[in-house]
Motif scaffolding. Structure first.
Motif, PDB file in Angstrom:
ATOM      1  N   UNK A   7       0.819  -1.217   0.000  1.00 44.91           N
ATOM      2  CA  UNK A   7       0.000   0.000   0.000  1.00 44.91           C
ATOM      3  C   UNK A   7       0.854   1.269   0.000  1.00 44.91           C
ATOM      4  N   UNK A   8       1.878   1.302   0.835  1.00 48.37           N
ATOM      5  CA  UNK A   8       2.739   2.494   0.913  1.00 48.37           C
ATOM      6  C   UNK A   8       3.440   2.795  -0.406  1.00 48.37           C
ATOM      7  N   UNK A   9       4.206   1.861  -1.000  1.00 44.68           N
ATOM      8  CA  UNK A   9       4.873   2.199  -2.271  1.00 44.68           C
ATOM      9  C   UNK A   9       3.904   2.435  -3.424  1.00 44.68           C
ATOM     10  N   UNK A  10       2.780   1.696  -3.459  1.00 47.09           N
ATOM     11  CA  UNK A  10       1.826   1.896  -4.548  1.00 47.09           C
ATOM     12  C   UNK A  10       1.219   3.287  -4.470  1.00 47.09           C
TER      13      UNK A  10
ATOM     14  N   UNK B  84      -7.340   4.698  -3.444  1.00 48.41           N
ATOM     15  CA  UNK B  84      -6.624   3.433  -3.294  1.00 48.41           C
ATOM     16  C   UNK B  84      -6.605   2.948  -1.845  1.00 48.41           C
ATOM     17  N   UNK B  85      -6.235   3.816  -0.918  1.00 45.95           N
ATOM     18  CA  UNK B  85      -6.182   3.426   0.495  1.00 45.95           C
ATOM     19  C   UNK B  85      -7.556   3.472   1.158  1.00 45.95           C
TER      20      UNK B  85
ATOM     21  N   UNK C  11      -6.949  -0.234  13.913  1.00 49.03           N
ATOM     22  CA  UNK C  11      -5.670   0.442  14.152  1.00 49.03           C
ATOM     23  C   UNK C  11      -4.760   0.384  12.932  1.00 49.03           C
ATOM     24  N   UNK C  12      -4.737  -0.750  12.263  1.00 52.53           N
ATOM     25  CA  UNK C  12      -3.922  -0.854  11.048  1.00 52.53           C
ATOM     26  C   UNK C  12      -4.462   0.090   9.973  1.00 52.53           C
ATOM     27  N   UNK C  13      -5.770   0.126   9.817  1.00 52.87           N
ATOM     28  CA  UNK C  13      -6.376   1.018   8.822  1.00 52.87           C
ATOM     29  C   UNK C  13      -6.145   2.480   9.174  1.00 52.87           C
ATOM     30  N   UNK C  14      -6.286   2.808  10.445  1.00 51.03           N
ATOM     31  CA  UNK C  14      -6.051   4.191  10.879  1.00 51.03           C
ATOM     32  C   UNK C  14      -4.608   4.596  10.638  1.00 51.03           C
ATOM     33  N   UNK C  15      -3.686   3.700  10.960  1.00 48.99           N
ATOM     34  CA  UNK C  15      -2.276   4.005  10.736  1.00 48.99           C
ATOM     35  C   UNK C  15      -1.980   4.282   9.276  1.00 48.99           C
ATOM     36  N   UNK C  16      -2.556   3.481   8.389  1.00 47.80           N
ATOM     37  CA  UNK C  16      -2.336   3.667   6.958  1.00 47.80           C
ATOM     38  C   UNK C  16      -2.957   4.973   6.468  1.00 47.80           C
TER      39      UNK C  16
END
Length: 317
Positions: free
Chosen positions: A108-111, A127-128, A155-160
């Motif tokens: 997700x980060x590099x894309x 995208x996110x 939490x993972x979604x919030x962090x992203x």
């Protein structure tokens, strides 16, 4: 506007910031000598540490600007990576989340930043919030661990969202096509950073000088109404004075500055609430005098998307 004029305006902004930092360094040294007599003093030492950290941060941003679009995207990619690492280090996760976390960091980060590089707004805008939002809980569910599942996936979604989606709107400013402002988009980033971070600094100064009444003592005991009003008003005036580096006229620059400063303040409150929930004072120790990466960017993460979309829908072709 010609490339030379854009370069001249950029150098003027960095020259002004350097002048302010030189003055702040001199004042810090004078206070250390006259008030603290060279010994330890918590407020003065904190101020000097912040000024030193700002010298480093301005130098890094200046270096990224020198490499243009590529340099800025790489810089904010790294910022997002370290911010996401700080966020995940404080989040409650279990073995079943490892696949989701790996996808967040290495897909997700590099894309997201690649989509910004190729200027595919239609995809990097969703995208996110859409695709990653759906895929991450699927990966966590496949892990088979249901304990506190909703909390963990949230939490993972919030962090992203905070560390990648919101922060990526800063380099995304380079993709905007604003009539009469071609080739000057780096100045849009400079305006955002100077005004929002200036608001943080000015709120700190006004709060130390005149602060009495707490805004949210349970969330951020250091924030006062006097600091908030004085800092936001001063930063709004600063933004209005910098209208020449933007596509705005003075009153538009003031209104935009007020908006992003207020959003920055609320962003700081929200991120403080997360830290209090996790029982920590700072997100990390990466930046001397500032804590972690997210401690320095907590105001930017809420201001950047608002700033970007205001520009995109009201100033672009």
């Amino acid at each position: 506007m010609t490339l030379n004029a854009s370069t001249h305006a950029t150098w003027m902004l960095f020259g002004g910031v350097a002048g302010v930092l030189i003055l702040a360094s001199a004042i810090g040294a004078l206070l250390k000598w006259r008030v603290a007599h060279g010994g330890p003093h918590s407020v003065i030492d904190n101020l000097n540490a912040r000024v030193k950290a700002w010298w480093v941060m301005v130098a890094v941003i200046g270096l990224a600007f020198a490499f243009g679009k590529g340099g800025v995207i790489v810089l904010f990619y790294l910022i997002s990576f370290y911010a996401l690492r700080e966020f995940m280090s404080l989040a409650y996760t279990r073995r079943g989340d490892h696949h989701a976390i790996a996808v967040a960091f290495f897909v997700a980060l590099p894309v997201q930043y690649f989509l910004i590089w190729i200027e595919w707004y239609g995809l990097y805008a969703i995208f996110i919030p859409v695709y990653a939002f759906l895929v991450l809980p699927i990966l966590a569910a496949v892990g088979g661990d249901t304990k506190r599942f909703l909390e963990r996936t949230s939490k993972v979604q919030w962090g992203l969202m905070v560390c990648v989606f919101c922060i990526s709107h800063v380099p995304a400013l380079l993709t905007l096509q604003i009539p009469g402002f071609e080739g000057r988009n780096l100045l849009l980033i400079a305006f955002l950073v100077i005004v929002v971070q200036g608001s943080d600094v000015l709120q700190y100064v006004w709060g130390k000088l005149f602060g009495r009444r707490k805004v949210a003592p349970e969330l951020s005991p250091s924030k006062t109404w006097e600091g908030l009003i004085g800092g936001v008003a001063s930063a709004t005036a600063l933004g209005a004075a910098l209208y020449w580096a933007t596509p705005f006229n003075p009153w538009q620059a003031a209104l935009m500055s007020l908006t992003i400063c207020v959003m920055g303040f609320f962003g700081g409150l929200v991120m403080s609430a997360i830290k209090r929930d996790r029982g920590v004072k700072d997100w990390g120790t990466m930046i001397e005098g500032h804590g972690g990466m997210l401690d320095r960017l907590d105001s930017v993460v809420f201001a950047a998307p608002i700033y970007f979309h205001a520009l995109r829908f009201w100033w672009t072709t």
